[in-house]
Motif scaffolding. Structure first.
Motif, PDB file in Angstrom:
ATOM      1  N   ILE A   1      28.379   6.625  33.840  1.00 36.23           N
ATOM      2  CA  ILE A   1      26.936   6.496  34.085  1.00 36.23           C
ATOM      3  C   ILE A   1      26.681   5.548  35.253  1.00 36.23           C
ATOM      4  O   ILE A   1      25.859   5.831  36.136  1.00 36.23           O
ATOM      5  CB  ILE A   1      26.198   6.041  32.809  1.00 36.23           C
ATOM      6  N   GLU A   2      27.412   4.420  35.308  1.00 33.38           N
ATOM      7  CA  GLU A   2      27.268   3.470  36.414  1.00 33.38           C
ATOM      8  C   GLU A   2      27.596   4.099  37.763  1.00 33.38           C
ATOM      9  O   GLU A   2      27.020   3.720  38.780  1.00 33.38           O
ATOM     10  CB  GLU A   2      28.220   2.284  36.225  1.00 33.38           C
ATOM     11  N   LEU A   3      28.533   5.044  37.774  1.00 32.08           N
ATOM     12  CA  LEU A   3      29.002   5.659  39.011  1.00 32.08           C
ATOM     13  C   LEU A   3      28.257   6.946  39.359  1.00 32.08           C
ATOM     14  O   LEU A   3      28.645   7.649  40.289  1.00 32.08           O
ATOM     15  CB  LEU A   3      30.505   5.954  38.901  1.00 32.08           C
ATOM     16  N   ALA A   4      27.188   7.255  38.607  1.00 30.76           N
ATOM     17  CA  ALA A   4      26.468   8.518  38.787  1.00 30.76           C
ATOM     18  C   ALA A   4      25.017   8.273  39.203  1.00 30.76           C
ATOM     19  O   ALA A   4      24.487   7.166  39.068  1.00 30.76           O
ATOM     20  CB  ALA A   4      26.514   9.328  37.500  1.00 30.76           C
ATOM     21  N   ALA A   5      24.381   9.351  39.678  1.00 32.19           N
ATOM     22  CA  ALA A   5      22.990   9.276  40.112  1.00 32.19           C
ATOM     23  C   ALA A   5      22.263  10.570  39.775  1.00 32.19           C
ATOM     24  O   ALA A   5      22.886  11.593  39.460  1.00 32.19           O
ATOM     25  CB  ALA A   5      22.918   9.027  41.620  1.00 32.19           C
ATOM     26  N   GLY A   6      20.943  10.503  39.869  1.00 44.61           N
ATOM     27  CA  GLY A   6      20.105  11.697  39.759  1.00 44.61           C
ATOM     28  C   GLY A   6      20.158  12.393  38.410  1.00 44.61           C
ATOM     29  O   GLY A   6      20.316  11.758  37.364  1.00 44.61           O
ATOM     30  N   ARG A   7      19.988  13.722  38.464  1.00 42.78           N
ATOM     31  CA  ARG A   7      19.992  14.538  37.237  1.00 42.78           C
ATOM     32  C   ARG A   7      21.304  14.413  36.485  1.00 42.78           C
ATOM     33  O   ARG A   7      21.336  14.441  35.264  1.00 42.78           O
ATOM     34  CB  ARG A   7      19.752  16.014  37.564  1.00 42.78           C
ATOM     35  N   TYR A   8      22.402  14.296  37.230  1.00 46.71           N
ATOM     36  CA  TYR A   8      23.706  14.177  36.583  1.00 46.71           C
ATOM     37  C   TYR A   8      23.779  12.899  35.745  1.00 46.71           C
ATOM     38  O   TYR A   8      24.236  12.907  34.610  1.00 46.71           O
ATOM     39  CB  TYR A   8      24.815  14.222  37.632  1.00 46.71           C
ATOM     40  N   ARG A   9      23.284  11.798  36.298  1.00 43.57           N
ATOM     41  CA  ARG A   9      23.267  10.533  35.548  1.00 43.57           C
ATOM     42  C   ARG A   9      22.399  10.662  34.305  1.00 43.57           C
ATOM     43  O   ARG A   9      22.782  10.226  33.218  1.00 43.57           O
ATOM     44  CB  ARG A   9      22.750   9.407  36.440  1.00 43.57           C
ATOM     45  N   ARG A  10      21.237  11.280  34.457  1.00 37.66           N
ATOM     46  CA  ARG A  10      20.354  11.464  33.300  1.00 37.66           C
ATOM     47  C   ARG A  10      21.022  12.330  32.234  1.00 37.66           C
ATOM     48  O   ARG A  10      20.875  12.074  31.037  1.00 37.66           O
ATOM     49  CB  ARG A  10      19.016  12.051  33.742  1.00 37.66           C
ATOM     50  N   ALA A  11      21.763  13.351  32.651  1.00 38.98           N
ATOM     51  CA  ALA A  11      22.472  14.211  31.694  1.00 38.98           C
ATOM     52  C   ALA A  11      23.563  13.416  30.965  1.00 38.98           C
ATOM     53  O   ALA A  11      23.749  13.583  29.753  1.00 38.98           O
ATOM     54  CB  ALA A  11      23.077  15.418  32.415  1.00 38.98           C
ATOM     55  N   LEU A  12      24.277  12.558  31.685  1.00 38.03           N
ATOM     56  CA  LEU A  12      25.298  11.722  31.042  1.00 38.03           C
ATOM     57  C   LEU A  12      24.663  10.791  30.015  1.00 38.03           C
ATOM     58  O   LEU A  12      25.195  10.609  28.915  1.00 38.03           O
ATOM     59  CB  LEU A  12      26.062  10.903  32.091  1.00 38.03           C
ATOM     60  N   ILE A  13      23.535  10.194  30.377  1.00 30.43           N
ATOM     61  CA  ILE A  13      22.834   9.301  29.450  1.00 30.43           C
ATOM     62  C   ILE A  13      22.430  10.067  28.192  1.00 30.43           C
ATOM     63  O   ILE A  13      22.619   9.590  27.067  1.00 30.43           O
ATOM     64  CB  ILE A  13      21.621   8.649  30.138  1.00 30.43           C
ATOM     65  N   ALA A  14      21.897  11.264  28.366  1.00 32.40           N
ATOM     66  CA  ALA A  14      21.438  12.068  27.226  1.00 32.40           C
ATOM     67  C   ALA A  14      22.588  12.525  26.334  1.00 32.40           C
ATOM     68  O   ALA A  14      22.383  12.755  25.139  1.00 32.40           O
ATOM     69  CB  ALA A  14      20.659  13.283  27.729  1.00 32.40           C
ATOM     70  N   LYS A  15      23.781  12.644  26.895  1.00 33.64           N
ATOM     71  CA  LYS A  15      24.931  13.155  26.140  1.00 33.64           C
ATOM     72  C   LYS A  15      25.922  12.063  25.752  1.00 33.64           C
ATOM     73  O   LYS A  15      27.077  12.362  25.437  1.00 33.64           O
ATOM     74  CB  LYS A  15      25.672  14.223  26.964  1.00 33.64           C
TER      75      LYS A  15
END
Length: 160
Positions: free
Chosen positions: A66-80
């Motif tokens: 999550i720290e290394l991600a951004a945008g929709r992908y980061r939001r998807a990681l947070i949700a999952k």
């Protein structure tokens, strides 16, 4: 056995690996490290965060992604984020994954502020008494945010 699957949180791009001569390849050699390139370094860090975990470290590995991600992908990681039930299942299966980078290939057809890097890993994944070992090709899609490069997608390329 879900721990053995190398799935992406979001739909894969369907991109095919670039043709020879369209990437910059770097082989890993701990005794002779290649000069650092921020885009490739970011892709390596993300791939290793995604593929190195044990049941005890799976949650922190996910937080690192999550720290290394951004945008929709980061939001998807947070949700999952992995929940208690998933972590208990990983412990029960004695699941774990360990990876080291064999090589990286930056797709030179993609220009900043976005980038695409193929990270080939030597992986060993264990779950339910079964072990799978081999090289995997992982596509990391990145975007520059200020002075850092963050993952906006990650996919294991089947048959890569």
């Amino acid at each position: 056995m879900a721990a053995l699957a190398g799935t992406d949180i979001m739909d894969p791009t369907g991109n095919t690996p670039p043709a020879p001569g369209e990437t910059e390849e770097r082989r890993s050699d701990p005794a002779n490290p290649a000069p650092s390139e921020p885009i490739v370094d970011a892709a390596r860090r993300y791939a290793l965060a995604a593929r190195n975990w044990t049941p005890a470290t799976h949650r922190s590995s996910w937080e690192r992604q999550i720290e290394l991600a951004a945008g929709r992908y980061r939001r998807a990681l947070i949700a999952k984020r992995p929940g208690r039930r998933q972590l208990v299942a990983l412990r029960k299966d004695r699941a774990r994954s360990k990876a080291r980078v064999l090589r990286t290939e930056r797709d030179q057809r993609i220009h900043p502020p976005t980038a695409r890097v193929l990270v080939t890993l030597d992986e060993t994944t264990t779950a339910g008494g079964q072990t799978i070992r081999g090289a995997t090709v992982n596509e990391v899609r990145l975007r520059r945010h200020g002075d850092q490069w963050l993952a906006i997608g990650w996919t294991v390329i089947p048959g890569g």
